[in-house]
Enzyme design. Sequence first.
Site, PDB file in Angstrom:
ATOM      1  N   HIS A 324     -26.285 -17.836   0.178  1.00 26.39           N
ATOM      2  CA  HIS A 324     -26.521 -16.400   0.035  1.00 26.39           C
ATOM      3  C   HIS A 324     -25.869 -15.575   1.137  1.00 26.39           C
ATOM      4  O   HIS A 324     -25.186 -14.598   0.872  1.00 26.39           O
ATOM      5  CB  HIS A 324     -28.025 -16.111  -0.035  1.00 26.39           C
ATOM      6  CG  HIS A 324     -28.300 -14.673  -0.342  1.00 26.39           C
ATOM      7  ND1 HIS A 324     -27.899 -14.083  -1.529  1.00 26.39           N
ATOM      8  CD2 HIS A 324     -28.882 -13.689   0.387  1.00 26.39           C
ATOM      9  CE1 HIS A 324     -28.245 -12.804  -1.514  1.00 26.39           C
ATOM     10  NE2 HIS A 324     -28.835 -12.542  -0.364  1.00 26.39           N
ATOM     11  N   HIS A 334     -25.485  -6.816   7.386  1.00 29.26           N
ATOM     12  CA  HIS A 334     -25.777  -8.244   7.542  1.00 29.26           C
ATOM     13  C   HIS A 334     -24.718  -8.937   8.402  1.00 29.26           C
ATOM     14  O   HIS A 334     -24.431 -10.111   8.217  1.00 29.26           O
ATOM     15  CB  HIS A 334     -25.879  -8.923   6.170  1.00 29.26           C
ATOM     16  CG  HIS A 334     -26.864  -8.265   5.257  1.00 29.26           C
ATOM     17  ND1 HIS A 334     -28.179  -8.086   5.605  1.00 29.26           N
ATOM     18  CD2 HIS A 334     -26.739  -7.736   4.016  1.00 29.26           C
ATOM     19  CE1 HIS A 334     -28.806  -7.469   4.614  1.00 29.26           C
ATOM     20  NE2 HIS A 334     -27.968  -7.240   3.646  1.00 29.26           N
ATOM     21  N   HIS A 361     -25.319 -11.335  -0.693  1.00 31.91           N
ATOM     22  CA  HIS A 361     -26.059 -10.659   0.372  1.00 31.91           C
ATOM     23  C   HIS A 361     -25.467  -9.309   0.756  1.00 31.91           C
ATOM     24  O   HIS A 361     -26.183  -8.310   0.813  1.00 31.91           O
ATOM     25  CB  HIS A 361     -26.156 -11.585   1.593  1.00 31.91           C
ATOM     26  CG  HIS A 361     -27.268 -11.248   2.534  1.00 31.91           C
ATOM     27  ND1 HIS A 361     -28.489 -10.743   2.119  1.00 31.91           N
ATOM     28  CD2 HIS A 361     -27.348 -11.368   3.900  1.00 31.91           C
ATOM     29  CE1 HIS A 361     -29.270 -10.560   3.189  1.00 31.91           C
ATOM     30  NE2 HIS A 361     -28.612 -10.930   4.263  1.00 31.91           N
ATOM     31  N   VAL A 362     -24.176  -9.266   1.043  1.00 30.15           N
ATOM     32  CA  VAL A 362     -23.515  -8.000   1.363  1.00 30.15           C
ATOM     33  C   VAL A 362     -23.089  -7.358   0.043  1.00 30.15           C
ATOM     34  O   VAL A 362     -22.398  -7.993  -0.766  1.00 30.15           O
ATOM     35  CB  VAL A 362     -22.290  -8.241   2.266  1.00 30.15           C
ATOM     36  CG1 VAL A 362     -21.571  -6.930   2.551  1.00 30.15           C
ATOM     37  CG2 VAL A 362     -22.723  -8.916   3.556  1.00 30.15           C
TER      38      VAL A 362
HETATM   39 FE   LIG Z   1     -29.583 -10.580   0.185  1.00 30.77          FE
END
Ligand SMILES: [Fe+2]
Length: 472
Positions: A324, A334, A361-362
């Site tokens: 992730h 992040h 995630h990003v």
């Molecule tokens: Fe995430």
Amino acid sequence: MAVLGSSSSCSVAVVGAVLVIVLVLNGAGLCNGGKTSAFVRKVEKTVDMPLDSDVFRVPPGYNAPQQVHITQGDRVGKGVIVSWVTPDEPGSSEVLYWSENSEHKQKAKGKVNRYKFYNYTSGYIHHCTINNLMYNTKYCYEVGIGQTVRQFWFTTPPEVGPDVPYTFGLIGDLGQSFDSNLTLTHYENNPQKGQTVLFVGDLCYADQYPNHDNVRWDTWGRFAERSVAYQPWIWTAGNHELDFAPELGENKPFKPFTNRYHTPYRASNSTAPFWYSIKRASAYIIVLSSYSAYGKYTPQYKWLEEELPKVNRSETPWLIVMMHSPWYNSYNYHYMEGETMRVMFEPWFVKYKVDVVFAGHVHAYERSERVSNIAYNIVNGMCIPVHDQSAPVYITIGDGGNLEGLATNMTEPQPKYSAYREVSFGHAMFDIKNRTHAYYNWHRNQDGYAVEADSMWFFNRIWHPVDDSTSV
Ligand SMILES: [Fe+2]
């Protein structure tokens, strides 16, 4: 900026010619920072679809099965896990299935469970594993009983082998906004026809609602059904799957996710559903958990240490890793969150010549050069990523379109390891042609279904270990 192989008909000869140029230019070291797309989108807020949206519609009929989804159920693709929810009572956990050309219906027996989360109680969640299917075969299947039987179908992959073509879709951080719906629609209508989705985590974002409103797990399940009931999605756990909420008395991480989404982790000797591997066609896919312990001696570390030497590239030439949190990310979101896992595992990825790492995630798109950063020790000061033929390409595909919106802020100037980055929602395709070549492309939602915004020919690290970098 040249993009090597911008159409799927690109000949190997052309690839070879451009390759020479790439090699010459790369001889001087890493090329300067890659391309930051100049594409300008209309700025609109990312908003979740309301509960009464048609995509969330409950199927008609008493206790009708809903949120139907499938994933690979064994090591090699002859097994499928079928999951669904019945809202009113347990009903039946059996799946009836038959190959397209057969009249003979077979039965598989599953299990049912429910869970509570704070003031929410789930429906009856069924999981049923079908085993020993034939390869490369279309199967119909039915769930539900009485008046509320629902029928779906899927196609099993070809037998595992080095030259089996196969097309994977890539989606991450999907959520359930209007943009999520656009992403899924674009994936479904992409003429390249993805056969399996590699999903890099963050499914429904229920934890963004008061008390982690688990109703949003249900709505997401109904939204995604139109794809995931018909082709497997391979699950990665993201931070929005943690649902760790001690303030609500919910102390068990991943509780809704593990109740609702199963993975075939035991088939690869994993001890938890968050890290595991599968073989599918010509690919060996390793799923890692950014949110489970990965330090030395931990179960995930030990599993991966034993796992990587097992990969037989003569059988599955394409070694793909999913996680992730990205290791190479030049957005100011992040930033460096993946760094500790990179420090632990990156030397192995280089040693075992992983072809590509997909992360999410990003909430944007980024593709790296082939780089590694494994030379550093506490005294030598060698802490800058360098061009490395044995290193994977790192792709951030967390641009599914969830309610948190886009990651609009990038580090400047663009680092040398970053080949292409763009702040748009979209999806990607990894289209394996044979043991040596795969064609990858990324599609932004603003374009037509067939339009690609970024692309790259992958030369397999084992069978064709030369530079396939696209940016010069
Ligand atoms: Fe995430």
